[in-house]
Design a protein around this motif. Structure first.
Motif, PDB file in Angstrom:
ATOM      1  N   ALA A   1       0.833  -1.205   0.000  1.00 31.60           N
ATOM      2  CA  ALA A   1       0.000   0.000   0.000  1.00 31.60           C
ATOM      3  C   ALA A   1       0.866   1.253   0.000  1.00 31.60           C
ATOM      4  CB  ALA A   1      -0.930  -0.007   1.210  1.00 31.60           C
ATOM      5  N   ARG A   2       2.037   1.163   0.597  1.00 26.19           N
ATOM      6  CA  ARG A   2       2.925   2.324   0.611  1.00 26.19           C
ATOM      7  C   ARG A   2       3.348   2.703  -0.801  1.00 26.19           C
ATOM      8  NH1 ARG A   2       5.784  -0.992   4.593  1.00 26.19           N
ATOM      9  NH2 ARG A   2       4.963  -0.558   6.673  1.00 26.19           N
ATOM     10  N   ASN A   3       3.464   1.718  -1.684  1.00 27.62           N
ATOM     11  CA  ASN A   3       3.849   2.017  -3.066  1.00 27.62           C
ATOM     12  C   ASN A   3       2.872   2.994  -3.708  1.00 27.62           C
ATOM     13  OD1 ASN A   3       5.732   0.023  -2.534  1.00 27.62           O
ATOM     14  ND2 ASN A   3       4.841  -1.481  -3.916  1.00 27.62           N
ATOM     15  N   GLU A   4       1.588   2.793  -3.441  1.00 24.27           N
ATOM     16  CA  GLU A   4       0.582   3.677  -4.022  1.00 24.27           C
ATOM     17  C   GLU A   4       0.736   5.094  -3.486  1.00 24.27           C
ATOM     18  OE1 GLU A   4      -2.440   5.075  -6.359  1.00 24.27           O
ATOM     19  OE2 GLU A   4      -1.368   3.167  -6.458  1.00 24.27           O
ATOM     20  N   GLY A   5       1.042   5.212  -2.201  1.00 22.04           N
ATOM     21  CA  GLY A   5       1.274   6.534  -1.635  1.00 22.04           C
ATOM     22  C   GLY A   5       2.466   7.231  -2.263  1.00 22.04           C
ATOM     23  N   VAL A   6       3.543   6.476  -2.492  1.00 20.45           N
ATOM     24  CA  VAL A   6       4.738   7.068  -3.109  1.00 20.45           C
ATOM     25  C   VAL A   6       4.426   7.499  -4.536  1.00 20.45           C
ATOM     26  CG1 VAL A   6       7.121   6.643  -3.811  1.00 20.45           C
ATOM     27  CG2 VAL A   6       6.292   5.740  -1.634  1.00 20.45           C
ATOM     28  N   ARG A   7       3.695   6.688  -5.266  1.00 14.92           N
ATOM     29  CA  ARG A   7       3.347   7.068  -6.637  1.00 14.92           C
ATOM     30  C   ARG A   7       2.537   8.362  -6.678  1.00 14.92           C
ATOM     31  NH1 ARG A   7       3.161   1.272  -7.582  1.00 14.92           N
ATOM     32  NH2 ARG A   7       1.047   1.154  -6.756  1.00 14.92           N
ATOM     33  N   ARG A   8       1.684   8.579  -5.690  1.00 15.01           N
ATOM     34  CA  ARG A   8       0.837   9.773  -5.673  1.00 15.01           C
ATOM     35  C   ARG A   8       1.566  11.007  -5.161  1.00 15.01           C
ATOM     36  NH1 ARG A   8      -5.051   9.003  -5.440  1.00 15.01           N
ATOM     37  NH2 ARG A   8      -5.534   6.890  -6.134  1.00 15.01           N
TER      38      ARG A   8
ATOM     39  N   LEU B   1      10.926   4.133  -6.461  1.00 16.61           N
ATOM     40  CA  LEU B   1      10.112   3.659  -7.580  1.00 16.61           C
ATOM     41  C   LEU B   1      10.945   2.863  -8.575  1.00 16.61           C
ATOM     42  CD1 LEU B   1       7.876   6.797  -8.188  1.00 16.61           C
ATOM     43  CD2 LEU B   1       7.215   4.646  -7.079  1.00 16.61           C
ATOM     44  N   GLU B   2      12.170   3.292  -8.796  1.00 15.50           N
ATOM     45  CA  GLU B   2      13.064   2.574  -9.709  1.00 15.50           C
ATOM     46  C   GLU B   2      13.329   1.163  -9.205  1.00 15.50           C
ATOM     47  OE1 GLU B   2      17.610   3.207 -10.105  1.00 15.50           O
ATOM     48  OE2 GLU B   2      16.663   4.619 -11.492  1.00 15.50           O
ATOM     49  N   ALA B   3      13.440   0.999  -7.886  1.00 15.83           N
ATOM     50  CA  ALA B   3      13.691  -0.316  -7.293  1.00 15.83           C
ATOM     51  C   ALA B   3      12.436  -1.178  -7.221  1.00 15.83           C
ATOM     52  CB  ALA B   3      14.291  -0.151  -5.894  1.00 15.83           C
ATOM     53  N   GLY B   4      11.282  -0.609  -7.500  1.00 14.26           N
ATOM     54  CA  GLY B   4      10.045  -1.383  -7.479  1.00 14.26           C
ATOM     55  C   GLY B   4       9.263  -1.312  -6.193  1.00 14.26           C
TER      56      GLY B   4
END
Length: 279
Positions: free
Chosen positions: A65-72, A159-162
């Protein structure tokens, strides 16, 4: 002191009451990513804290879920917090300044103080004593692990690391990301001048289930990145601790083998140094 270069990303599920305690403490814009809570929390939070961007997911995806926060996020740096933690005043501004000054730095880990009494988290003690040394020009000692609630990351590097691997869900998800950031040539450092306050509730969750997930994630992480000998030792130790985790790994084995990618020798050597018993 606050910083307009940092966004705080909080992942949560069914912890409405804790959020009402911790959200007012954050000193940067907040993106709250809700893992399909069913306690009415997202709606109440959105009403009570209109400045907080609330993202409600349709399912519980754990740490990813943290990935979505970083993308936003639109800031160059992102600080993670749990629903029971927050960064102490001044820490985010200092972290942003350090990130600005050190372009090779992808992750800064803070010291963690637990509970109202501010007990130093044992993980912070271990980081301060880590045997990897400090790279020339780096702001603090090198680390190859971290607590998710106590790091600031460079958004582009993350983000680059996935980001966090969804297959790992929760518990020990940090290890793979730390390896991948280091493998890409980024610095990961510990700085005790940064502080996170953490107020965990007394343990009340299924400890057996947690042990099984932690054991599974250790085995999968080793399968994904470590040499065969390390994999064998990791599997043997994890199976002694949680035999049922072996079934979970067996089901994920085709996926893990497809995504297996050994670490650069220098990163693997650092991991070996970290696992060696004290002299």
């Amino acid at each position: 002191m606050t910083s307009d270069s940092v966004t705080v990303v909080v992942a949560t599920r069914n912890r409405r009451d804790r959020l009402f305690e911790t959200l007012p403490e954050h000193q940067a814009p907040v993106i709250l990513v809700d893992n399909a809570s069913d306690d009415g929390g997202p709606e109440e939070i959105a009403t009570a804290f209109p400045a907080v961007e609330v993202v409600r997911l349709g399912e519980n995806i754990g740490a990813a879920a943290r990935n979505e926060g970083v993308r936003r996020a639109v800031t160059p740096y992102v600080a993670f917090a749990d629903d029971d933690s927050y960064w102490s005043p001044g820490s985010l501004a200092r972290a942003a300044a350090l990130m600005d000054a050190h372009p090779r730095l992808a992750l800064l880990s803070a010291r963690v103080l637990i509970g109202p009494e501010g007990r130093l988290d044992p993980v912070s003690v271990e980081m301060a004593a880590a045997p990897l040394g400090t790279p020339a020009g780096a702001p603090g000692p090198s680390i190859l692990g971290f607590l998710s609630c106590a790091v600031v990351v460079r958004r582009a590097a993350f983000l680059e690391a996935g980001g966090f691997q969804p297959r790992l869900f929760v518990y020990g998800e940090e290890a793979l990301l730390a390896m991948d950031l280091a493998a890409a040539g980024w610095w990961l450092c510990y700085d005790p001048s940064l502080t996170v306050r953490h107020f965990p509730l007394p343990a009340g969750r299924d400890r057996g289930a947690r042990r099984r997930i932690e054991a599974r994630n250790r085995m999968l992480t080793a399968l994904l990145r470590r040499p065969a000998g390390v994999v064998a030792r990791t599997v043997a130790a994890a199976m002694r601790e949680a035999p049922a985790a072996g079934w979970d790994v067996a089901r994920a084995l085709p996926w893990a083998l497809r995504h297996r990618r050994l670490l650069p020798p220098e990163v693997e050597q650092d991991l070996v140094r970290l696992s060696a018993p004290p002299a």
